[in-house]
Design a protein around this motif. Structure first.
Motif, mmCIF file in Angstrom:
data_model
loop_
_atom_site.group_PDB
_atom_site.id
_atom_site.type_symbol
_atom_site.label_atom_id
_atom_site.label_comp_id
_atom_site.label_asym_id
_atom_site.label_seq_id
_atom_site.Cartn_x
_atom_site.Cartn_y
_atom_site.Cartn_z
ATOM 1 N N ALA A 183 35.442 49.199 43.361
ATOM 2 C CA ALA A 183 36.880 49.423 43.549
ATOM 3 C C ALA A 183 37.689 48.486 42.663
ATOM 4 O O ALA A 183 38.693 48.897 42.061
ATOM 5 N N GLY A 184 37.264 47.234 42.560
ATOM 6 C CA GLY A 184 37.971 46.303 41.694
ATOM 7 C C GLY A 184 37.947 46.737 40.247
ATOM 8 O O GLY A 184 38.961 46.669 39.546
ATOM 9 N N GLY A 185 36.793 47.199 39.794
ATOM 10 C CA GLY A 185 36.698 47.673 38.419
ATOM 11 C C GLY A 185 37.596 48.859 38.142
ATOM 12 O O GLY A 185 38.293 48.913 37.120
ATOM 13 N N VAL A 186 37.607 49.815 39.066
ATOM 14 C CA VAL A 186 38.433 51.019 38.883
ATOM 15 C C VAL A 186 39.916 50.665 38.898
ATOM 16 O O VAL A 186 40.697 51.113 38.037
ATOM 17 N N LEU A 187 40.344 49.858 39.874
ATOM 18 C CA LEU A 187 41.767 49.538 40.002
ATOM 19 C C LEU A 187 42.280 48.741 38.815
ATOM 20 O O LEU A 187 43.368 49.015 38.294
ATOM 21 N N VAL A 188 41.503 47.753 38.376
ATOM 22 C CA VAL A 188 41.959 46.917 37.260
ATOM 23 C C VAL A 188 41.970 47.707 35.955
ATOM 24 O O VAL A 188 42.907 47.587 35.143
ATOM 25 N N GLU A 189 40.943 48.531 35.749
ATOM 26 C CA GLU A 189 40.851 49.254 34.480
ATOM 27 C C GLU A 189 41.837 50.407 34.398
ATOM 28 O O GLU A 189 42.422 50.661 33.343
ATOM 29 N N TRP A 190 42.037 51.131 35.488
ATOM 30 C CA TRP A 190 42.880 52.316 35.446
ATOM 31 C C TRP A 190 44.330 52.035 35.831
ATOM 32 O O TRP A 190 45.218 52.800 35.453
ATOM 33 N N LEU A 191 44.568 50.983 36.598
ATOM 34 C CA LEU A 191 45.934 50.669 37.001
ATOM 35 C C LEU A 191 46.316 49.278 36.500
ATOM 36 O O LEU A 191 46.757 49.114 35.383
ATOM 37 N N ASP A 192 46.117 48.264 37.359
ATOM 38 C CA ASP A 192 46.522 46.900 37.017
ATOM 39 C C ASP A 192 45.869 45.970 38.021
ATOM 40 O O ASP A 192 45.498 46.392 39.137
ATOM 41 N N TRP A 193 45.703 44.689 37.664
ATOM 42 C CA TRP A 193 45.056 43.757 38.588
ATOM 43 C C TRP A 193 45.811 43.634 39.896
ATOM 44 O O TRP A 193 45.223 43.316 40.945
ATOM 45 N N THR A 196 35.012 40.223 46.549
ATOM 46 C CA THR A 196 34.427 40.797 45.334
ATOM 47 C C THR A 196 35.437 41.631 44.544
ATOM 48 O O THR A 196 35.373 41.668 43.321
ATOM 49 N N ILE A 197 36.365 42.282 45.232
ATOM 50 C CA ILE A 197 37.348 43.089 44.511
ATOM 51 C C ILE A 197 38.258 42.194 43.685
ATOM 52 O O ILE A 197 38.666 42.544 42.569
ATOM 53 N N VAL A 198 38.552 40.994 44.198
ATOM 54 C CA VAL A 198 39.383 40.053 43.458
ATOM 55 C C VAL A 198 38.571 39.381 42.349
ATOM 56 O O VAL A 198 39.101 39.079 41.274
ATOM 57 N N ASN A 199 37.274 39.151 42.581
ATOM 58 C CA ASN A 199 36.427 38.544 41.565
ATOM 59 C C ASN A 199 36.479 39.306 40.249
ATOM 60 O O ASN A 199 36.568 38.714 39.172
ATOM 61 N N ILE A 200 36.404 40.629 40.333
ATOM 62 C CA ILE A 200 36.412 41.449 39.119
ATOM 63 C C ILE A 200 37.729 41.305 38.373
ATOM 64 O O ILE A 200 37.784 41.409 37.140
ATOM 65 N N ALA A 201 38.814 41.037 39.099
ATOM 66 C CA ALA A 201 40.138 40.943 38.474
ATOM 67 C C ALA A 201 40.446 39.563 37.920
ATOM 68 O O ALA A 201 41.497 39.372 37.297
ATOM 69 N N SER A 237 34.392 45.898 30.226
ATOM 70 C CA SER A 237 35.624 46.268 30.918
ATOM 71 C C SER A 237 35.464 45.912 32.399
ATOM 72 O O SER A 237 34.345 45.654 32.873
ATOM 73 N N PRO A 238 36.557 45.881 33.179
ATOM 74 C CA PRO A 238 36.425 45.584 34.611
ATOM 75 C C PRO A 238 35.472 46.532 35.337
ATOM 76 O O PRO A 238 34.687 46.094 36.187
ATOM 77 N N LEU A 239 35.522 47.825 35.012
ATOM 78 C CA LEU A 239 34.628 48.779 35.660
ATOM 79 C C LEU A 239 33.182 48.512 35.272
ATOM 80 O O LEU A 239 32.274 48.553 36.120
ATOM 81 N N GLU A 240 32.929 48.231 34.011
ATOM 82 C CA GLU A 240 31.569 47.906 33.566
ATOM 83 C C GLU A 240 31.073 46.630 34.243
ATOM 84 O O GLU A 240 29.887 46.527 34.600
ATOM 85 N N ALA A 241 31.962 45.669 34.421
ATOM 86 C CA ALA A 241 31.576 44.436 35.105
ATOM 87 C C ALA A 241 31.188 44.708 36.555
ATOM 88 O O ALA A 241 30.207 44.154 37.070
ATOM 89 N N GLY A 242 31.960 45.566 37.230
ATOM 90 C CA GLY A 242 31.610 45.932 38.603
ATOM 91 C C GLY A 242 30.262 46.607 38.691
ATOM 92 O O GLY A 242 29.443 46.296 39.567
ATOM 93 N N LEU A 243 30.004 47.523 37.775
ATOM 94 C CA LEU A 243 28.702 48.210 37.756
ATOM 95 C C LEU A 243 27.574 47.237 37.436
ATOM 96 O O LEU A 243 26.453 47.383 37.945
ATOM 97 N N ALA A 244 27.862 46.235 36.621
ATOM 98 C CA ALA A 244 26.824 45.283 36.222
ATOM 99 C C ALA A 244 26.317 44.471 37.403
ATOM 100 O O ALA A 244 25.152 44.027 37.403
ATOM 101 N N PHE A 245 27.150 44.273 38.427
ATOM 102 C CA PHE A 245 26.740 43.485 39.583
ATOM 103 C C PHE A 245 26.099 44.316 40.694
ATOM 104 O O PHE A 245 25.542 43.736 41.643
ATOM 105 N N LEU A 246 26.151 45.631 40.612
ATOM 106 C CA LEU A 246 25.602 46.460 41.683
ATOM 107 C C LEU A 246 24.121 46.214 41.946
ATOM 108 O O LEU A 246 23.679 46.265 43.107
#
Length: 545
Positions: free
Chosen positions: A167-177, A40-45, A309-318
């Motif tokens: 975690a995927g949303g946070v890492l991709v949005e704040w750092l990099d895929w 799932t962490i890779v899916n978001i990226a 955004s990646p973080l919004e996408a992660g939250l959308a699947f929760l």
């Protein structure tokens, strides 16, 4: 190849009581979390990986399939390796391999480099995950201590997918895929450093490595998936496509032949003689395809069409993770009264309804209006099925075969998800190309001269015309995913037959296997015989799709 080096020591107990045992559990659970959340962490990226490395949408599915095919194909072999070579030793090797692959994945500059790293990650996960769970039986004393450890492990397995989304949303949005891979490196190294101090080696048992079975099955499935994805881009008459399907058939026939002759086959074929068990494996193949497809295509939709955004996408699947947990809890409480079949039938139908609802999405859809409702229905359907499928997979199985039965179920989930996703990608490619052809005429009539010049230079439709093609392909994929879910419902309705003895065992609070000393089951919270539990935990639960 046979290895037999039993040691004189008894199965290891917890290295220290109190603080030591808690750290040992933290080490084991951290490994499982790292492996489980990887999908799932890779899916978001995925959208960012696609842009960075130049994947086509069809080939982007290999970022998922490269991991799940090797993970599912080698899962049973990984569990057996721990029994033969020592679980701690194999556990550490698997984690190190996973760490190395994660580092290589984060450093990848070409698409093939990332896919090679993902395949290696799958190998590491297939080695580490089953031995992580089996270490609980050799590290913690039987009784409340081991039961609590199983509970923590099960909670990590169930919650890993939700943690991965965030975690995927946070890492991709704040750092990099690339950090969805790099994050595994320090965690894995800490696990490897702590393991020798807090976890003792287990007893080694004689056994046989079924390398021919593992290799032929994995290669056969990889070629089959490649054939479908190749067909989505180059057509069914393409010579490479046909060659891939032909080679896949040869490898799978060889695999069946090897397993029938092997003394200790990696996939005991006699497991499929039982009607219910064969039906459960068929259901898992179809439902895993629906799960993988839902996450893959909705990730693209919410980020590329809705602009999340990646973080919004992660939250959308929760909400999916939450409703799956609710459905599983509801099922566990009512199983003794109604039996598993009603939940399997209704759950598969609800999953099909949710996916059919998703086919109505278009470029004007919104999350609240078109996405949230369908994924809640889909998630509830999946939650109703998970416990029932696990119970039926081991129903009537002797204690010594319970681990093989549940291990095949886990491997089937991974392989079914990969194979199903490749079919869905083929449908997506055909539908999106057809829509793109229609959109070209509209584009040439409506586009500005600058847009037309750019199109002639690149051959790529710009938005909003490209969005129409992407959405049409995604809707087509959801149609096929709904068909997969309906197939699962038909299998449950027509194949599964719950025997009165099965209901009696459920009402007695035990899993339906031979009675013996009891231990708590790590997945469902019910009890089953200790020999079955020990064999079962060698394989480990598969990560959620």
């Amino acid at each position: 190849m046979t290895a037999a080096h039993p040691t004189p020591s008894a199965p290891a107990e917890s290295p220290e009581r109190g603080r030591g045992s808690r750290i040992a559990l933290l080490v084991i659970a951290s490994c499982q979390l790292m492996v489980v959340l990887d999908i799932t962490i890779v899916n978001i990226a995925l959208p960012h990986i696609q842009t960075s490395l130049g994947f086509s949408t069809e080939n982007l599915s290999w970022v998922i399939n490269a991991y799940t095919l090797t993970f599912g194909g080698l899962l049973l072999l990984g569990g057996r390796s721990g029994d033969i070579l020592g679980r701690r030793r194999v556990f550490m090797f698997g984690v190190l391999l996973f760490v190395l692959a994660s580092l290589l994945g984060g450093l990848a500059q070409e698409d093939w480099q990332l896919l090679a790293a993902r395949s290696l990650q799958g190998v590491g996960g297939a080695i580490a995950s089953p031995t992580a769970l089996s270490l609980i039986t050799t590290t913690f004393r039987e009784g409340p201590e081991r039961n609590r450890a199983f509970g923590v492990f099960a909670a990590v397995s169930a919650g890993g997918s939700a943690i991965g989304l965030l975690a995927g949303g946070v890492l991709v949005e704040w750092l990099d895929w690339r950090w969805v891979f790099f994050v595994n490196v320090p965690i894995g190294l800490l696990i490897v450093l702590a393991t020798p101090r807090y976890i003792r080696e287990s007893e080694r048992h004689p056994g046989h490595f079924d390398f021919p079975g593992a290799i032929t099955s994995t290669l056969g499935m990889v070629l089959l998936v490649y054939g479908f994805i190749r067909a989505s881009e180059d057509g069914w008459s393409d010579s490479v496509t046909l060659a891939a399907f032909g080679a896949a058939l040869v490898f799978l026939v060889v695999f069946i032949t090897v397993e029938r002759r092997s003394r200790q086959p990696i996939t005991p074929l006699w497991m499929f003689r039982d009607r219910n068990r064969a039906g459960v494996y068929g259901m898992m193949l179809s439902l895993a395809a629906a799960i993988f497809g839902m996450f893959f295509f909705l990730t693209l939709f919410v980020q590329n069409i809705l602009g999340f955004s990646p973080l919004e996408a992660g939250l959308a699947f929760l909400p999916v993770s939450a409703i799956v947990a609710i459905g599983a809890g509801f099922t566990s409480n009512l199983l003794p009264r109604w039996g598993p079949k009603p939940f399997m039938v209704v759950g598969a139908i609800l999953a099909a309804v949710g996916l059919a609802w998703l086919t109505m999405t278009d470029v004007h859809s919104t999350y609240l209006g078109s996405i949230l409702g369908p994924i809640l229905v889909f998630g509830l359907g999946m939650g109703l099925q998970f416990v029932s499928l696990t119970l039926m997979a081991v129903s009537g199985v002797e204690s010594k075969e319970a681990g093989a039965a549940s291990g095949i179920l886990n491997a089937t989930q991974q392989v079914g998800g990969s194979l199903g996703l490749s079919v869905l990608v083929t449908v997506f490619g055909t539908a999106s190309r057809n829509e793109a052809t229609d959109q070209v005429g509209k584009f040439l009539a409506e586009a500005t001269p600058a847009q037309q010049l750019q199109f002639r230079r690149t051959g790529q439709l710009p938005a909003p015309w490209s969005d129409q093609a992407l959405t049409s392909g995604i809707s087509g994929a959801f149609v096929m995913a709904a068909v997969f879910a309906l197939l699962g419902a038909l299998i449950a309705l027509l194949v599964i037959q719950v025997r009165p003895s099965d209901l009696e065992r459920l009402r007695g609070g035990a899993l339906p296997i031979a009675p013996a000393e009891e231990a708590t089951d790590d997945a469902s919270g019910t009890t089953h015989s200790a020999p079955a539990a020990e064999e079962d935990v060698r394989r480990g639960p598969s990560p959620p799709g």
